[in-house]
Design an enzyme around this catalytic site. Sequence first.
Site, PDB file in Angstrom:
ATOM      1  CE1 TYR A 101      -3.684   2.581   1.061  1.00 37.16           C
ATOM      2  CE2 TYR A 101      -1.807   3.591   2.169  1.00 37.16           C
ATOM      3  CZ  TYR A 101      -3.104   3.674   1.680  1.00 37.16           C
ATOM      4  OH  TYR A 101      -3.800   4.843   1.803  1.00 37.16           O
ATOM      5  CD  GLU A 189      -5.848   4.414  -1.026  1.00 39.62           C
ATOM      6  OE1 GLU A 189      -5.966   4.691   0.182  1.00 39.62           O
ATOM      7  OE2 GLU A 189      -6.775   3.922  -1.692  1.00 39.62           O
TER       8      GLU A 189
END
Length: 382
Positions: A101, A189
Amino acid sequence: MDLYEYQGKQYFARFGIPTSPGGVADTVEEAVARAEAVGYPVVVKAQVKVGGRGKAGGIQLADDAEAVRRHASAILGMDIRGHVVRRLWVEKASDIAREYYASFTLDRAAKLHLCMVSAQGGVEIEEVAATDPEAIARLHVDPTEGLSLEAAADLVARARLDEEARGSAATVLVQLYGCYVDGDCDLAEINPLILTTDGRVHALDAKVTLDDNAAFRHPEWDAFATEEDLDDRERLAREKGLNYIGLSGSVGIIANGAGLAMSTLDVVTQVGGSAANFLDIGGGANADVMAAALDVINSDEAVRSVFVNIFGGITRVDEVAKGVVEALGRVDLRSPIVLRLDGTNAEAGREILTPYLSDTLIMEPTMLDAARRAVALAGGER
Ligand code: GDP
Ligand code: MN
């Protein structure tokens, strides 16, 4: 403005972030054509602006045209948490070794950018934050200094990404920072950022929120905006340059200033009603703006009454009142209007409107009185 995954990936690519080759498809046959172009196996991905598509069945691997057909027909039209799928992204499938992530957002409290990296990608970051907060490595970045490759390398090491991924992952972070800052994002993101079985690091998903305040220096964003799924009212409002958000209630709302518009929604809710929209007409509440606002609200079939809540500051109430009178001459309204006028030159404004008052144009002295009246006219409580 939130981007779809495929738009986010196009945006990433502009800043050098590696993604998989692919194409968009609005029909099953288009999906097959895109798959044939990139080569099998492919992933067929629902394009909706909501997370958790994988869990909902909106992301499927396909080894051949037959499988693409099957998955594309199942996913097109699928409802994912209230979002109906109208478009697919078909990309070359990746062999995943690990899912990580990475993101950049603004930490308003710290007045710095915040980069978060985790070796536990592929799941919602909120979930990781709740179950294993230690698994998220954070770095605040001072916008005047930027992000160096050394700082990025240190961060991925702290996040305990696999050794072989660290170099490329640090490079991606620097590229993502470039996208976030130069690309004027509120959020950039990548979840998951993957390490492939052959040792490459790239973005398998993209979640990008553009900072609308920077739209003036990005004419290219228009291409994203026109593809946005606005409802008819919102499209009309945008054409007229209004700051409008459609809601599901029956009281149309016009207020000057975003703060007052929000308070107006609150007070309507407080007295048992429900707002049909948010609409801030800003400082320039002249006849054109008022007519445009009434036009948009009038186009909403659900509206039963309109609450015009004006607090004159720099905008003088007598000017607004003239605008209302002129707008009423132009727009053939279906619903009664309740006015509350206060602030600079309020008395003069009320005088201008007094001759026009009727069963369908009502003035109330306070915001609360006006809200009660508008809600009653809209048919009472929800
Ligand atoms: P989200 O569920 O909306 O966040 O959609 P993502 O694009 O993040 O995909 C969800 C999951 O699907 C990923 O975490 C992967 O596990 C899986 N997935 C997506 N693309 C591929 C691919 O190319 N190959 C493989 N094997 N899995 C994929
Ligand atoms: Mn994802």
